[in-house]
Design a protein around this motif. Sequence first.
Motif, PDB file in Angstrom:
ATOM      1  N   UNK A   1       0.829  -1.205   0.000  1.00  0.00           N
ATOM      2  CA  UNK A   1       0.000   0.000   0.000  1.00  0.00           C
ATOM      3  C   UNK A   1       0.864   1.256   0.000  1.00  0.00           C
ATOM      4  N   UNK A   2       1.310   1.662  -1.169  1.00  0.00           N
ATOM      5  CA  UNK A   2       2.099   2.884  -1.331  1.00  0.00           C
ATOM      6  C   UNK A   2       1.207   4.120  -1.236  1.00  0.00           C
ATOM      7  N   UNK A   3      -0.052   3.983  -1.615  1.00  0.00           N
ATOM      8  CA  UNK A   3      -0.969   5.125  -1.746  1.00  0.00           C
ATOM      9  C   UNK A   3      -2.019   5.127  -0.639  1.00  0.00           C
ATOM     10  N   UNK A   4      -2.623   6.310  -0.414  1.00  0.00           N
ATOM     11  CA  UNK A   4      -3.757   6.424   0.499  1.00  0.00           C
ATOM     12  C   UNK A   4      -4.428   7.771   0.276  1.00  0.00           C
ATOM     13  N   UNK A   5      -5.764   7.764   0.180  1.00  0.00           N
ATOM     14  CA  UNK A   5      -6.504   9.016   0.012  1.00  0.00           C
ATOM     15  C   UNK A   5      -7.876   8.902   0.642  1.00  0.00           C
ATOM     16  N   UNK A   6      -8.401  10.022   1.108  1.00  0.00           N
ATOM     17  CA  UNK A   6      -9.730  10.115   1.707  1.00  0.00           C
ATOM     18  C   UNK A   6     -10.635  10.905   0.776  1.00  0.00           C
ATOM     19  N   UNK A   7     -11.860  10.421   0.551  1.00  0.00           N
ATOM     20  CA  UNK A   7     -12.804  11.171  -0.271  1.00  0.00           C
ATOM     21  C   UNK A   7     -13.221  12.451   0.449  1.00  0.00           C
ATOM     22  N   UNK A   8     -13.632  13.479  -0.292  1.00  0.00           N
ATOM     23  CA  UNK A   8     -13.973  14.763   0.343  1.00  0.00           C
ATOM     24  C   UNK A   8     -15.039  14.665   1.428  1.00  0.00           C
ATOM     25  N   UNK A   9     -15.974  13.702   1.303  1.00  0.00           N
ATOM     26  CA  UNK A   9     -17.008  13.580   2.331  1.00  0.00           C
ATOM     27  C   UNK A   9     -16.531  12.817   3.561  1.00  0.00           C
ATOM     28  N   UNK A  10     -15.307  12.300   3.538  1.00  0.00           N
ATOM     29  CA  UNK A  10     -14.731  11.614   4.680  1.00  0.00           C
ATOM     30  C   UNK A  10     -15.239  10.209   4.899  1.00  0.00           C
ATOM     31  N   UNK A  11     -16.003   9.655   3.956  1.00  0.00           N
ATOM     32  CA  UNK A  11     -16.645   8.354   4.159  1.00  0.00           C
ATOM     33  C   UNK A  11     -15.915   7.178   3.524  1.00  0.00           C
ATOM     34  N   UNK A  12     -14.891   7.445   2.720  1.00  0.00           N
ATOM     35  CA  UNK A  12     -14.182   6.360   2.043  1.00  0.00           C
ATOM     36  C   UNK A  12     -12.682   6.651   1.993  1.00  0.00           C
ATOM     37  N   UNK A  13     -11.909   5.609   2.251  1.00  0.00           N
ATOM     38  CA  UNK A  13     -10.481   5.623   1.995  1.00  0.00           C
ATOM     39  C   UNK A  13     -10.203   4.729   0.791  1.00  0.00           C
ATOM     40  N   UNK A  14      -9.236   5.120  -0.023  1.00  0.00           N
ATOM     41  CA  UNK A  14      -8.786   4.273  -1.122  1.00  0.00           C
ATOM     42  C   UNK A  14      -7.278   4.085  -1.013  1.00  0.00           C
ATOM     43  N   UNK A  15      -6.850   2.835  -1.185  1.00  0.00           N
ATOM     44  CA  UNK A  15      -5.437   2.514  -1.284  1.00  0.00           C
ATOM     45  C   UNK A  15      -5.297   1.476  -2.386  1.00  0.00           C
ATOM     46  N   UNK A  16      -4.064   1.077  -2.691  1.00  0.00           N
ATOM     47  CA  UNK A  16      -3.853   0.110  -3.768  1.00  0.00           C
ATOM     48  C   UNK A  16      -2.509  -0.567  -3.576  1.00  0.00           C
ATOM     49  N   UNK A  17      -2.422  -1.817  -4.028  1.00  0.00           N
ATOM     50  CA  UNK A  17      -1.120  -2.468  -4.122  1.00  0.00           C
ATOM     51  C   UNK A  17      -0.336  -1.784  -5.237  1.00  0.00           C
ATOM     52  N   UNK A  18       0.953  -1.577  -5.007  1.00  0.00           N
ATOM     53  CA  UNK A  18       1.762  -0.866  -5.996  1.00  0.00           C
ATOM     54  C   UNK A  18       1.841  -1.630  -7.313  1.00  0.00           C
ATOM     55  N   UNK A  19       1.823  -2.945  -7.250  1.00  0.00           N
ATOM     56  CA  UNK A  19       1.840  -3.769  -8.452  1.00  0.00           C
ATOM     57  C   UNK A  19       0.988  -5.009  -8.193  1.00  0.00           C
ATOM     58  N   UNK A  20       0.950  -5.924  -9.149  1.00  0.00           N
ATOM     59  CA  UNK A  20       0.056  -7.077  -9.061  1.00  0.00           C
ATOM     60  C   UNK A  20       0.330  -7.926  -7.826  1.00  0.00           C
ATOM     61  N   UNK A  21      -0.744  -8.394  -7.171  1.00  0.00           N
ATOM     62  CA  UNK A  21      -0.590  -9.395  -6.130  1.00  0.00           C
ATOM     63  C   UNK A  21      -0.003 -10.650  -6.759  1.00  0.00           C
ATOM     64  N   UNK A  22       0.690 -11.453  -5.948  1.00  0.00           N
ATOM     65  CA  UNK A  22       1.379 -12.638  -6.472  1.00  0.00           C
ATOM     66  C   UNK A  22       0.423 -13.554  -7.220  1.00  0.00           C
ATOM     67  N   UNK A  23      -0.792 -13.764  -6.673  1.00  0.00           N
ATOM     68  CA  UNK A  23      -1.750 -14.682  -7.299  1.00  0.00           C
ATOM     69  C   UNK A  23      -2.448 -14.079  -8.516  1.00  0.00           C
ATOM     70  N   UNK A  24      -2.282 -12.755  -8.725  1.00  0.00           N
ATOM     71  CA  UNK A  24      -2.987 -12.083  -9.821  1.00  0.00           C
ATOM     72  C   UNK A  24      -2.168 -11.977 -11.099  1.00  0.00           C
ATOM     73  N   UNK A  25      -0.844 -11.921 -10.996  1.00  0.00           N
ATOM     74  CA  UNK A  25      -0.059 -11.761 -12.208  1.00  0.00           C
ATOM     75  C   UNK A  25       1.378 -11.391 -11.941  1.00  0.00           C
ATOM     76  N   UNK A  26       2.095 -11.123 -13.035  1.00  0.00           N
ATOM     77  CA  UNK A  26       3.502 -10.777 -12.964  1.00  0.00           C
ATOM     78  C   UNK A  26       3.672  -9.259 -12.866  1.00  0.00           C
ATOM     79  N   UNK A  27       4.915  -8.836 -12.696  1.00  0.00           N
ATOM     80  CA  UNK A  27       5.227  -7.416 -12.677  1.00  0.00           C
ATOM     81  C   UNK A  27       5.099  -6.827 -14.075  1.00  0.00           C
ATOM     82  N   UNK A  28       4.855  -5.515 -14.152  1.00  0.00           N
ATOM     83  CA  UNK A  28       4.902  -4.829 -15.438  1.00  0.00           C
ATOM     84  C   UNK A  28       6.323  -4.913 -15.984  1.00  0.00           C
ATOM     85  N   UNK A  29       6.438  -4.988 -17.304  1.00  0.00           N
ATOM     86  CA  UNK A  29       7.742  -5.118 -17.950  1.00  0.00           C
ATOM     87  C   UNK A  29       7.809  -4.174 -19.149  1.00  0.00           C
ATOM     88  N   UNK A  30       8.915  -4.239 -19.875  1.00  0.00           N
ATOM     89  CA  UNK A  30       9.048  -3.452 -21.097  1.00  0.00           C
ATOM     90  C   UNK A  30       8.086  -3.930 -22.172  1.00  0.00           C
TER      91      UNK A  30
END
Length: 265
Positions: free
Chosen positions: A68-97
Amino acid sequence: PDPEGIALLHDGSYAVSAEGTAREPRLPPSVNIYGRYGDFVRSLKIPDKFVPDPTGPQTKGARGNAGFESLTLTPDGKRLFTAAETALVQDGELASLEAGTDTRVLELVARHETFEPSREFVYRLEPVQRPTFAPTFAFNGLVELLAIDDTTLLALERGFVASTEKPGEGRCTIRLFSVTLSGATDVSTLESLKGHPEVVPLKKTLVLDLSQAQGLSRELAPTLENFEGMTFGPRLPDGRASLVLVSDDNFSAVQRTWFLLFAIQ
């Protein structure tokens, strides 16, 4: 825990996200709440699919130093959003060239005097931009989110390719996208994204490629820097809103911390 993201909540407390670590026993990515004086309040519940195996071969969860590199709060204060910086292990590989990859944006909703996990969305990362030199390492990740409203986010992607000719140096790619949740599939019930072609990812629109920005310092262009933080800035004298980007120098002798201020049109 490697803290990375921070959001000021409406009651004056702070939410802080952390990436997690690769060394065993692996620390999972986390979001913790702290009081206005830095006192620990609670850890938020994180869906198990983001949690890596503590030891041994990793079969699931966020990769070390890519949670979780990211974190943000919506203006109404009711939701936080974060994200994995890259794919979870079970979801896929890293981005490449050669290809991008899919990571997950996690929504945490204010309930029962805390924030609880709710929906998850697929965020499609761009491939790493190919440099003019031979790279020894290439990576692209989702490093920051900034909520405009309940369904619209700004997303900051940071790519990096290391140079074979100059060890410790390389080239960064910094791209800012507008992202809408409307129409995207909630994938919170999917343990893996593999084998699900029906999933609709978040829709992205390029807002800024920093390499194309006018007026950058000659010290910053053309290789740019490791920009990882983003927030709305002060109202400008002409009435326009502003956006601030900040880079992380990684404690490196060949990198610098920069602050960039942009007017929002």
